[in-house]
Design a protein around this motif. Sequence first.
Motif, PDB file in Angstrom:
ATOM      1  N   ASN A 128      44.376  49.133  40.422  1.00  0.00           N
ATOM      2  CA  ASN A 128      43.280  50.060  40.101  1.00  0.00           C
ATOM      3  C   ASN A 128      42.133  49.338  39.399  1.00  0.00           C
ATOM      4  O   ASN A 128      40.963  49.550  39.726  1.00  0.00           O
ATOM      5  N   GLU A 131      40.274  47.098  41.852  1.00  0.00           N
ATOM      6  CA  GLU A 131      39.335  47.855  42.690  1.00  0.00           C
ATOM      7  C   GLU A 131      38.020  48.084  41.945  1.00  0.00           C
ATOM      8  O   GLU A 131      36.941  47.991  42.525  1.00  0.00           O
ATOM      9  N   ARG A 132      38.110  48.355  40.655  1.00  0.00           N
ATOM     10  CA  ARG A 132      36.889  48.543  39.854  1.00  0.00           C
ATOM     11  C   ARG A 132      36.106  47.234  39.762  1.00  0.00           C
ATOM     12  O   ARG A 132      34.876  47.226  39.880  1.00  0.00           O
ATOM     13  N   GLU A 135      34.285  46.718  42.995  1.00  0.00           N
ATOM     14  CA  GLU A 135      33.125  47.610  43.122  1.00  0.00           C
ATOM     15  C   GLU A 135      31.920  47.003  42.404  1.00  0.00           C
ATOM     16  O   GLU A 135      30.792  47.091  42.883  1.00  0.00           O
ATOM     17  N   LYS A 147      44.704  40.486  43.756  1.00  0.00           N
ATOM     18  CA  LYS A 147      45.069  41.593  44.643  1.00  0.00           C
ATOM     19  C   LYS A 147      46.016  41.090  45.737  1.00  0.00           C
ATOM     20  O   LYS A 147      47.028  41.739  46.046  1.00  0.00           O
ATOM     21  N   THR A 163      43.749  39.729  52.391  1.00  0.00           N
ATOM     22  CA  THR A 163      42.966  39.723  51.149  1.00  0.00           C
ATOM     23  C   THR A 163      42.744  38.296  50.654  1.00  0.00           C
ATOM     24  O   THR A 163      41.644  37.950  50.207  1.00  0.00           O
TER      25      THR A 163
END
Length: 188
Positions: A128, A131-132, A135, A147, A163
Amino acid sequence: MTMNLMRHSELYANRLIAVLLICLCTIAGIAIADTVRDDLFEALKNATTEAEAKSIERDIWQSWIEAAPTPQLKSKVESAMRKREQYDFQGGRDILDEVVKEAPSYAEGWNQRAFILFLQGNYEASLNDIERVLELEPRHFGALSGKAMIYMTLGRVKLGQETLREAVEIHPYLQERSMLIKPKGVDL
């Protein structure tokens, strides 16, 4: 030999200027650090040796840390990193919880917390945070690499390999590139 030395000196001078500009931008609050990082990423992609790439990689990591919105937040991140190095994962995580709360748009705060969450075995929370990070900074090869490691640890090898390939496209000399599985009939 002389041409090679001149090219190396020019690359070093350009990286030094880039890092100095990032520091000045942080102090002055000017938002040109992204342009400087663009130059560093371009240099990284075009590096001709592993040593050259490692030097540029250090400059990029430094720019990510220097991007802290305040000197106090930068200090907190550095303190959390020291705690992590001393295996005080919870102490580091507590500091980084504060950092991401105070500066939700500071990618490196999220990345450092993602790393500690990974070390604590909390893979979902780490994903999580990653992912931030992505972004906020899609070229964060460290977050992409993390990841990939999580996916492979969880048995999602194909997704992990995809990935990791993304990360290696950004940083061709990434240390974790040795974990890439060579597809049949393809030279890497």
